[in-house]
Structures are given as structure tokens and as C-alpha cells.
Design an enzyme around this catalytic site. Structure first.
Site, mmCIF file in Angstrom:
data_model
loop_
_atom_site.group_PDB
_atom_site.id
_atom_site.type_symbol
_atom_site.label_atom_id
_atom_site.label_comp_id
_atom_site.label_asym_id
_atom_site.label_seq_id
_atom_site.Cartn_x
_atom_site.Cartn_y
_atom_site.Cartn_z
ATOM 1 C CB ALA A 77 0.225 10.603 -11.957
ATOM 2 C CD GLU A 96 -3.987 6.042 2.591
ATOM 3 O OE1 GLU A 96 -3.529 6.987 1.854
ATOM 4 O OE2 GLU A 96 -3.972 5.977 3.662
ATOM 5 C CG ASN A 100 -6.978 3.065 -10.149
ATOM 6 O OD1 ASN A 100 -6.638 2.449 -11.209
ATOM 7 N ND2 ASN A 100 -6.187 4.030 -10.074
ATOM 8 C CE1 TYR A 107 1.076 1.852 -6.529
ATOM 9 C CE2 TYR A 107 -1.451 1.730 -6.020
ATOM 10 C CZ TYR A 107 -0.455 2.516 -6.273
ATOM 11 O OH TYR A 107 -0.101 3.969 -6.674
#
Length: 154
Positions: A77, A110, A115, A122
Site C-alpha cells: 500500500a 492475490e 486493480n 506485479y
């Protein structure tokens, strides 16, 4: 802040940073970890949390669980004012490097199927999709993409 270079350091999360991490967790995720759950991670050798500090402000954080030769990214985050400055990318790289040092050769995570910025992050780091968990997320309901990164040890 959009065009200026953001200076930040990535450090292992400390007790003094837990409150700020918990606030960010609650701001960013619909089912956030509690302050106590974050505090508990500090006592576990197999759980690593790193924070990005811009001056003394927690700009972001990343956590990973380790077991045998695998790791599982728990959360990544970044606080809204610090986004688009490669904070998430550098947090992820540091966390993955530390996991590798501790023996992880595969890393899983996950991510919400909707998103797209996180999925791109990623993928850029070398993760690829290996599955889908239907209706994994609530508030709002969404599927989870299961992604994996594997080190190419020789």
C-alpha cells in the site's frame, strides 16, 4: 508533488511506525488489518514488513509471510500523496530481495482482478497469473488473481 523527485528510505517496520501503517491500511483496504495484528508481525521471524519513509512520514508499506522456500505477499500500500513515485515498486523489490535472502524461491500473492495498477506493478516485477479465486474479495465483491514469481536459480 507529482513532478518533483520524492526521496524516501525503505526500512524494516518498527513499533513506532505501526500506528501510521494501521491508518494507511484502514484508508486503502476495505477489510484492513488491525493495529494489533500489525504489531504482532514484529514478533515473528517468518513475517517481514517494510515501510517507505519520506522524511518521517510512512509513505507506504509491504509485507510478506515466509514458509520453507516460499513467500506470500500480504499487502502493498502507498498513501495517495506518495503514489506515482515508484514507492510501491521499490518496496516490492526490497521485500522480495529480503525474502530471497531468507530462502524464498517462489513468491505468491492475490490481487483484485479490477486493480489494474497493482496487476501492472506485479507483472513488471516478474509475477504471472497462475489462477483465479472466484468472489475472494468482499466490499466490493471481486475475484482474486493468484500470481506467482519464481527465481531462476542456477
Amino acid at each position: 508533488m507529482e513532478n518533483e523527485k520524492l526521496n524516501f528510505n525503505i526500512v524494516k517496520m518498527t513499533e513506532s511506525q505501526v500506528e501510521a501503517v494501521a491508518r494507511l491500511e484502514a484508508q486503502v483496504f476495505s477489510t484492513p488489518w488491525s493495529r494489533q495484528a500489525l504489531m504482532d508481525t514484529l514478533l515473528e521471524e517468518h513475517i517481514l514488513f517494510y515501510t517507505a519513509l519520506a522524511d518521517e512520514d510512512v509513505a507506504g508499506y509491504c509485507g510478506i509471510y515466509l514458509a520453507a522456500d516460499e513467500g506470500e505477499i500480504t499487502n502493498v500500500a502507498v498513501a495517495p500523496p506518495f503514489r506515482r513515485h515508484k514507492v510501491a515498486q521499490e518496496l516490492l523489490e526490497k521485500t522480495m530481495a529480503k525474502a530471497y535472502e531468507k530462502g524464498a524461491r517462489k513468491i505468491f500473492l492475490e490481487v483484485r482482478s479490477q486493480n489494474e495498477p497493482a496487476i501492472r506493478l506485479y507483472q513488471k516485477a516478474g509475477f504471472y497469473q497462475i489462477g483465479v479465486r472466484k468472489n475472494y474479495y468482499q466490499k466490493p465483491q471481486d475475484d482474486a488473481l493468484v500470481m506467482m514469481f519464481q527465481y531462476a536459480d542456477k
